[in-house]
Design a protein around this motif. Sequence first.
Motif: not given
Length: 263
Positions: A29-33, A145-152, A162-169, A171-177
């Motif tokens: 999907s968009l913004g993932t690896d 736009i990280g907060e808005a995307i994660m909410a969706r 799963q707050p730790e995993a949520f935080s990790g994912w 970071r994955m999104l926000e590191r997308t070029p």
Amino acid sequence: MPFIRSNDIVLFYRRAGRRGAPRIVFANSLGTDVAIWDEVANALAADFDLLFYDKRGHGLSEAAPTPRGIRDHADDLVGLLDHVGWQDTMLCGLSVGGLIAMDLAVRAPARITRLVLMDTAAKIGTPDAWNARIDAVLENGVASIGEAIMARWFSPAYRVEQPEAFSGWRRMLERTPAIGYAETCKALRDADLTDAITGISAPTLVIAGESDLSTPPSLVEETARRIPGAVFRIIDGAGHLPCIERPTDVAALVRGFSDMPTQ
């Protein structure tokens, strides 16, 4: 690490599972690896030959120097399949990966033995919404736009449990070029396979997360109705990324679908 040049783009890919077993390739999907499929891969590895890749502009893959559409993403995948020697395969596409999968199933039906479409649609969003997101990302980066995307993306329960995993994912999104994210948004903005998918001939399973706010179940089901003979399933308690929230359920659906007889 395996890299190839496909369709003038350097792609990162990963193999898993049992060589020579039934094949499945996964489109993200968009913004993932590729990491989003790790738990699904663990559940399927004993019985399938698995292929994962970062689409252009994401993860470790190169971004396109000029705008490209869904067809170019699908051609990237064809080059990867040729590289690993897969003439045909089951293809599982999530969100924009689903559009890539649909385009390939329409244009190169001999390459697709079965199709799994997850939290996707023949047309996603509106031009105005995509243009606003593109402008925001190019001006301020994906993190803006990280907060808005994660909410969706995720169900409310996952964020709490799963707050730790949520935080990790996140970071994955926000590191997308930013350029890779924006160019993929343009591909999504311009894609409309509503009419084309009525010609898909591969057996098709369509999956929706019950709590998906990016591609709601009703939109996903509408796409399923347009594909001849498609089977539609909802995964309870999952948002836009069931492969993360409910990997066991995803693996079970994929495994069961692979065993279903074709008509």
